[in-house]
Every structure is written in C-alpha cells, then in structure tokens.
Design a protein around this motif. Structure first.
Motif, PDB file in Angstrom:
ATOM      1  N   ALA A 148      86.992 -48.703  73.903  1.00  0.00           N
ATOM      2  CA  ALA A 148      85.687 -48.141  73.541  1.00  0.00           C
ATOM      3  C   ALA A 148      85.338 -48.495  72.099  1.00  0.00           C
ATOM      4  O   ALA A 148      86.233 -48.741  71.279  1.00  0.00           O
ATOM      5  N   PRO A 149      84.053 -48.538  71.752  1.00  0.00           N
ATOM      6  CA  PRO A 149      83.659 -48.800  70.367  1.00  0.00           C
ATOM      7  C   PRO A 149      84.306 -47.798  69.411  1.00  0.00           C
ATOM      8  O   PRO A 149      84.542 -46.642  69.774  1.00  0.00           O
ATOM      9  N   LYS A 150      84.558 -48.244  68.206  1.00  0.00           N
ATOM     10  CA  LYS A 150      85.274 -47.417  67.237  1.00  0.00           C
ATOM     11  C   LYS A 150      84.567 -46.101  66.986  1.00  0.00           C
ATOM     12  O   LYS A 150      85.208 -45.042  66.915  1.00  0.00           O
ATOM     13  N   ASP A 151      83.227 -46.125  66.846  1.00  0.00           N
ATOM     14  CA  ASP A 151      82.519 -44.885  66.551  1.00  0.00           C
ATOM     15  C   ASP A 151      82.639 -43.884  67.695  1.00  0.00           C
ATOM     16  O   ASP A 151      82.704 -42.668  67.474  1.00  0.00           O
ATOM     17  N   ALA A 152      82.697 -44.374  68.932  1.00  0.00           N
ATOM     18  CA  ALA A 152      82.864 -43.487  70.080  1.00  0.00           C
ATOM     19  C   ALA A 152      84.264 -42.887  70.101  1.00  0.00           C
ATOM     20  O   ALA A 152      84.444 -41.695  70.382  1.00  0.00           O
ATOM     21  N   ARG A 153      85.259 -43.720  69.811  1.00  0.00           N
ATOM     22  CA  ARG A 153      86.629 -43.201  69.769  1.00  0.00           C
ATOM     23  C   ARG A 153      86.775 -42.137  68.689  1.00  0.00           C
ATOM     24  O   ARG A 153      87.374 -41.073  68.914  1.00  0.00           O
ATOM     25  N   ILE A 154      86.215 -42.399  67.522  1.00  0.00           N
ATOM     26  CA  ILE A 154      86.307 -41.433  66.422  1.00  0.00           C
ATOM     27  C   ILE A 154      85.597 -40.134  66.772  1.00  0.00           C
ATOM     28  O   ILE A 154      86.072 -39.040  66.444  1.00  0.00           O
ATOM     29  N   ALA A 155      84.455 -40.246  67.448  1.00  0.00           N
ATOM     30  CA  ALA A 155      83.716 -39.043  67.829  1.00  0.00           C
ATOM     31  C   ALA A 155      84.576 -38.131  68.702  1.00  0.00           C
ATOM     32  O   ALA A 155      84.580 -36.904  68.524  1.00  0.00           O
ATOM     33  N   PHE A 156      85.319 -38.705  69.640  1.00  0.00           N
ATOM     34  CA  PHE A 156      86.167 -37.875  70.493  1.00  0.00           C
ATOM     35  C   PHE A 156      87.396 -37.379  69.734  1.00  0.00           C
ATOM     36  O   PHE A 156      87.764 -36.201  69.832  1.00  0.00           O
ATOM     37  N   LEU A 157      88.040 -38.261  68.987  1.00  0.00           N
ATOM     38  CA  LEU A 157      89.243 -37.854  68.261  1.00  0.00           C
ATOM     39  C   LEU A 157      88.925 -36.758  67.251  1.00  0.00           C
ATOM     40  O   LEU A 157      89.753 -35.871  66.993  1.00  0.00           O
ATOM     41  N   ARG A 158      87.718 -36.792  66.705  1.00  0.00           N
ATOM     42  CA  ARG A 158      87.295 -35.725  65.787  1.00  0.00           C
ATOM     43  C   ARG A 158      87.276 -34.376  66.518  1.00  0.00           C
ATOM     44  O   ARG A 158      87.647 -33.342  65.941  1.00  0.00           O
ATOM     45  N   GLN A 159      86.884 -34.377  67.786  1.00  0.00           N
ATOM     46  CA  GLN A 159      86.896 -33.133  68.552  1.00  0.00           C
ATOM     47  C   GLN A 159      88.322 -32.626  68.767  1.00  0.00           C
ATOM     48  O   GLN A 159      88.559 -31.414  68.805  1.00  0.00           O
ATOM     49  N   LEU A 160      89.277 -33.533  68.908  1.00  0.00           N
ATOM     50  CA  LEU A 160      90.673 -33.100  68.997  1.00  0.00           C
ATOM     51  C   LEU A 160      91.089 -32.377  67.731  1.00  0.00           C
ATOM     52  O   LEU A 160      91.893 -31.433  67.774  1.00  0.00           O
ATOM     53  N   PHE A 161      90.531 -32.791  66.606  1.00  0.00           N
ATOM     54  CA  PHE A 161      90.883 -32.122  65.352  1.00  0.00           C
ATOM     55  C   PHE A 161      90.168 -30.782  65.185  1.00  0.00           C
ATOM     56  O   PHE A 161      90.634 -29.928  64.433  1.00  0.00           O
ATOM     57  N   TRP A 162      89.050 -30.584  65.878  1.00  0.00           N
ATOM     58  CA  TRP A 162      88.494 -29.226  65.926  1.00  0.00           C
ATOM     59  C   TRP A 162      89.487 -28.295  66.624  1.00  0.00           C
ATOM     60  O   TRP A 162      89.664 -27.129  66.227  1.00  0.00           O
ATOM     61  N   ARG A 163      90.133 -28.808  67.651  1.00  0.00           N
ATOM     62  CA  ARG A 163      91.180 -28.017  68.313  1.00  0.00           C
ATOM     63  C   ARG A 163      92.328 -27.731  67.347  1.00  0.00           C
ATOM     64  O   ARG A 163      92.843 -26.601  67.293  1.00  0.00           O
ATOM     65  N   GLU A 164      92.719 -28.736  66.584  1.00  0.00           N
ATOM     66  CA  GLU A 164      93.754 -28.525  65.569  1.00  0.00           C
ATOM     67  C   GLU A 164      93.325 -27.453  64.568  1.00  0.00           C
ATOM     68  O   GLU A 164      94.089 -26.550  64.224  1.00  0.00           O
ATOM     69  N   PHE A 165      92.086 -27.563  64.092  1.00  0.00           N
ATOM     70  CA  PHE A 165      91.534 -26.620  63.120  1.00  0.00           C
ATOM     71  C   PHE A 165      91.623 -25.190  63.652  1.00  0.00           C
ATOM     72  O   PHE A 165      92.020 -24.266  62.934  1.00  0.00           O
ATOM     73  N   ALA A 166      91.283 -25.013  64.915  1.00  0.00           N
ATOM     74  CA  ALA A 166      91.331 -23.681  65.518  1.00  0.00           C
ATOM     75  C   ALA A 166      92.745 -23.109  65.480  1.00  0.00           C
ATOM     76  O   ALA A 166      92.952 -21.931  65.144  1.00  0.00           O
ATOM     77  N   HIS A 167      93.738 -23.921  65.813  1.00  0.00           N
ATOM     78  CA  HIS A 167      95.114 -23.438  65.822  1.00  0.00           C
ATOM     79  C   HIS A 167      95.632 -23.191  64.411  1.00  0.00           C
ATOM     80  O   HIS A 167      96.403 -22.248  64.185  1.00  0.00           O
ATOM     81  N   HIS A 168      95.226 -24.018  63.463  1.00  0.00           N
ATOM     82  CA  HIS A 168      95.624 -23.779  62.081  1.00  0.00           C
ATOM     83  C   HIS A 168      95.038 -22.467  61.583  1.00  0.00           C
ATOM     84  O   HIS A 168      95.721 -21.676  60.919  1.00  0.00           O
ATOM     85  N   LEU A 169      93.773 -22.220  61.872  1.00  0.00           N
ATOM     86  CA  LEU A 169      93.138 -20.973  61.446  1.00  0.00           C
ATOM     87  C   LEU A 169      93.837 -19.764  62.052  1.00  0.00           C
ATOM     88  O   LEU A 169      94.092 -18.760  61.368  1.00  0.00           O
ATOM     89  N   LEU A 170      94.165 -19.842  63.344  1.00  0.00           N
ATOM     90  CA  LEU A 170      94.810 -18.715  63.997  1.00  0.00           C
ATOM     91  C   LEU A 170      96.180 -18.434  63.390  1.00  0.00           C
ATOM     92  O   LEU A 170      96.571 -17.269  63.232  1.00  0.00           O
ATOM     93  N   HIS A 171      96.894 -19.490  63.044  1.00  0.00           N
ATOM     94  CA  HIS A 171      98.208 -19.305  62.413  1.00  0.00           C
ATOM     95  C   HIS A 171      98.067 -18.631  61.043  1.00  0.00           C
ATOM     96  O   HIS A 171      98.818 -17.698  60.733  1.00  0.00           O
ATOM     97  N   HIS A 172      97.117 -19.075  60.252  1.00  0.00           N
ATOM     98  CA  HIS A 172      96.980 -18.551  58.887  1.00  0.00           C
ATOM     99  C   HIS A 172      96.211 -17.237  58.820  1.00  0.00           C
ATOM    100  O   HIS A 172      96.412 -16.447  57.887  1.00  0.00           O
ATOM    101  N   PHE A 173      95.328 -16.996  59.795  1.00  0.00           N
ATOM    102  CA  PHE A 173      94.501 -15.789  59.787  1.00  0.00           C
ATOM    103  C   PHE A 173      94.618 -15.092  61.144  1.00  0.00           C
ATOM    104  O   PHE A 173      93.672 -15.065  61.930  1.00  0.00           O
TER     105      PHE A 173
END
Length: 452
Positions: A267-292
């Motif tokens: 897939a085009p790079k911008d499309a891949r990054i768009a999806f991988l960025r959503q995976l990091f929203w999932r990461e962000f959620a778990h980091h927040l839950l751990h710290h708060f």
C-alpha cells in the motif's frame, strides 16, 4: 523435560505468543491453562458480549492446541490457588504469561508473581499486547504523555522493529494421571462460559469468527484495503476499516504481527502510516490506563468533576441504548452494536456525543453500556474513547465541540446506505420522532459548559 504452565489470558493464540515461546526456548514442556476468574477484574469484569466471544475463542484455541498434540486445561479461580493447584498436580516448575494493563489485573498480577515466586516457582511475564511498554515512554520531565501527537513521536522512536515468531508445528502432549486430574478439577469450556440461554448473540456470528484463524483471515482480508484506508475508514457504509479490534483485544493476533504485515504491505506509504497511527492510538489508551488507573471511573481532567451533568432520564437513556432516539445515524449505530457486537468508529463518536452533550448524561453511562455490548470491549480503548468525546480526558475534543449528527450523516453517509441498512423503517409511521431538539440541546450543553 521439566513442565511449565503457560497461562493464557487475553492472548488466545499460538502464533507470536511470547509466553509460549519463552517456555519452549527454556526447554520446558508447556501445559496450556486458562483460569476463569472474572470477579478479580473488579468493577469492570467482562461484559456479556465479551463472554460470548471468549467462549468461542477458547474453543478455537483448544482445537488448535489439540491439532498440535496438546490441549487447553480450563479451571475456575481464585487465580492464585488455581495456579498453585495446577503446578502441584502437574509437577510444573515454572509459570509464564503475557502482561495485561487493566488496573485491577495489574495489581493482582503483581501480588501473584510475588506469591508464586515465594512458593518456589520460576515465574515470568512478557509483553504480548503492546508495541512499547507504558514505562518506556515519558516526557523529558519524566511524566506520562497526555497528548497523542508527542506521544506518537516518542513511542515510535522507542519502538524496535517487531520480531515475530510462527506458531509451533507440534507441542508436547499433556497427560494427567487420575490423581492429578482429580486435583485439577478442570470443567469443560461450556461449563465455565455457558452459551446464552436466549441466544441473544446469535446474529454476531454471521459477522465474526472468534479465534486465531478468524483473526488471520481478517488481517489477510484487510491488506488489499489499506490503500483506501485514509478515506474509507470514515465511511460507515463501506468496509474500510480492519475489523481487527476484537481479535486484538482477545490477543488472537499479536499487535506486532499486525504492525509488520501492514508496514510491509504494498500500500502507499501515507495509507500505511494512517493505519499504523491508529495502532498507536491503541497504545496511547493502554499507556494512559496504566499511568492513570482512576480514569476508568473518574475524569482525567478534574475541572469536570463538578460539571452540571443532567439528571438521567431513563426513557431517553433506554431510547439511546435501543436505537430509538429518532436521530437516524445514531439509531443506526446503536442497532449495529446490538446486532453485531460492534460499531463503526465514526458512528461511535456520534452516539457518544449525543449522549454526553445533547443529552448531557455522564460518559460512564455510555462506557458501561459499551463495555457490556461490544465484542471489542477493551477497557483502555473504551475509557479513552468516552473521555475523549466527553471532553474530560487526555487530548480530548473540547466539550464545546458538539457533533451535529445530521450534518455528520450527510458528510459520511451521503447516500444514506448505512442508515438504511440498520433503520429500514425510516420515513414510515413506525419510526419515532426525535427525543430532543438538537439545536436546543446544544445550547443547553454550551450553557452548562459556561457554568463550569
């Protein structure tokens, strides 16, 4: 060969399963086990939709293990007593598992590890759910991030290229003598998680296939769609999202496997990054839950602790839950949730905005309903999502940003295909009038915000 318990939790897979891999690498004969102890998850024990999915996923895992010469042993909690009983009955010298990040589970697992080590068992936990551990990402001041973009930049800089392992082709057989079998007292999966009496979830399974094979199929089906993801992900009538969220929640596919598959796709790079960025929203959620950890029930932003939430109107809340608000795209989303156990993310934002802003009900009412009815009811993602829409959380949409569901429907469901699918009676006498006037409710929400 000495034996080790491999304790499966929300990591119901054999491919890229770090606890299983660690046991094999250290030359233990793995004994796969599952301990059913929902009461140990506190106020956020798994909901009905999660239980329905887990039952099928455990059956799929057991079948995959049996195809390799092993099998899954399922027991009831309490967890510490169950693991000690299993280790004693089987002669296991070690216990391996992958980490979870829900507050009640983190506290329990810390105590478990200490107790098991005091009992003389070699005990290891591994990262099997995240790309970057919560304690490995921090601001320059050493604090956890509360805004996504700087978190994303810091996390991706700390992330190592995921290394994945294939599922073993064969596993050592698990055999118990009569005394061990009696001591273990392992009921069948159906006894631990019986099928719902009224089969309310029967419509789910034409949309989903729980288990590792279902996860692989979903990932494989998504790869050709990645190129269209940046635009398609916002269109609820289009199958433009990955539909991997329940498989990731139950660990039927590893986050590293998903990341590597998409990153290496054509897939085009911008499309891949768009999806991988959503995976990091999932990461962000778990980091927040751990710290708060209090944010499962309390606002991250304390300025909302005295906010003038409306008194709950049971009739309005029930209309929202059942998709009878008279606001078509909201009703479509809530009916999609009831019939499939899932809702498109764009529509999740709209239904949440209506509840927390137009109806001005506390976000916990929505979070609880989602937790019970979503097959991807991940506590971290659910908490982040509801607090984001309500304006009370990390990197949140400001409270005065109030989605207009009518305008949103025109933008993201312009020909009404999504609404027609779930609200076929629209335009007939059977469809109810709106339970609120959107403009008036918006002004009331803004007035409440001004009094904050």
């Amino acid at each position: 060969m000495p034996a080790a318990l491999v304790w499966f939790r929300d990591d119901l897979r054999l491919d890229d399963q770090p606890a299983l891999q660690a046991a094999l690498a250290q030359e233990y004969a793995p004994i796969p086990v599952y301990v059913h102890a929902p009461e140990e998850e506190g106020d956020w024990a798994p909901g009905a939709a999660s239980d329905a999915w887990r039952r099928r996923s455990l059956q799929a895992l057991d079948a995959a293990l049996r195809a390799r010469g092993s099998h899954l042993t399922c027991v009831r909690g309490p967890t510490l007593a169950a693991l000690q009983r299993l280790a004693s009955a089987t002669g296991a010298e070690a216990i391996f598992w992958t980490r979870r990040y829900e507050p009640a589970i983190e506290r329990r697992d810390t105590e478990l590890k200490r107790a098991l080590r005091r009992a003389g068992l070699h005990t290891e936990s591994h990262n099997g759910a995240l790309l970057v551990e919560p304690w490995d990402v921090a601001t320059k001041a050493g604090d956890p991030y509360k805004v996504f973009t700087p978190f994303f930049k810091a996390a991706i800089a700390r992330m190592r290229t995921p290394r994945t392992w294939d599922a073993p082709a064969h596993l050592p057989p698990v055999a118990f003598d009569d005394a061990a079998a009696h001591a273990i007292d392992a009921p069948a999966i159906d006894a631990l998680l019986p099928a719902p009496k009224h089969a309310w979830n029967r419509t789910f399974w034409s949309h989903w296939t729980p288990g590792e094979q279902g996860a692989r199929d979903a990932l494989r089906a998504f790869v050709p769609k990645v190129a269209a993801y940046p635009e398609g992900r916002d269109l609820p009538a289009m199958e433009g999202t990955s539909c991997l969220s329940p498989h990731l929640h139950f660990g039927e596919v590893s986050i590293a496997r998903v990341y590597a598959t998409i990153a290496q796709s054509d897939a085009p790079k911008d499309a891949r990054i768009a999806f991988l960025r959503q995976l990091f929203w999932r990461e962000f959620a778990h980091h927040l839950l751990h710290h708060f950890p209090r944010t499962t029930d309390h606002n991250l932003d304390p300025r909302f602790d005295d906010f003038d939430w409306a008194r709950v109107d049971d009739a309005q809340l029930d209309a929202w839950k059942t998709g009878r608000t008279g606001i078509p795209i909201v009703d479509a989303g809530m009916r999609q949730l009831w019939h499939t156990g899932w809702m498109h993310n764009r529509v999740r934002m709209l239904v949440a905005s209506l509840l927390t802003k137009h109806l001005r009900m506390h976000w916990l009412h929505g979070a609880r309903w989602f937790h019970d009815t979503l097959v991807d009811a991940d506590l971290a993602n659910n908490t982040l999502g509801w607090q984001w829409v309500a304006g009370t959380g990390a990197d949140a949409a400001p409270y005065f940003r109030i989605f207009n569901p009518t305008l949103q429907a025109k933008r993201f469901d312009p020909d009404g295909a999504y609404v027609r699918t779930w609200v076929p009676e629209l335009g007939t006498p059977d469809y109810p009038p709106p339970i609120i006037d959107l403009a008036t409710a918006r002004e009331a929400a803004l007035a409440a915000y001004a009094r904050r």
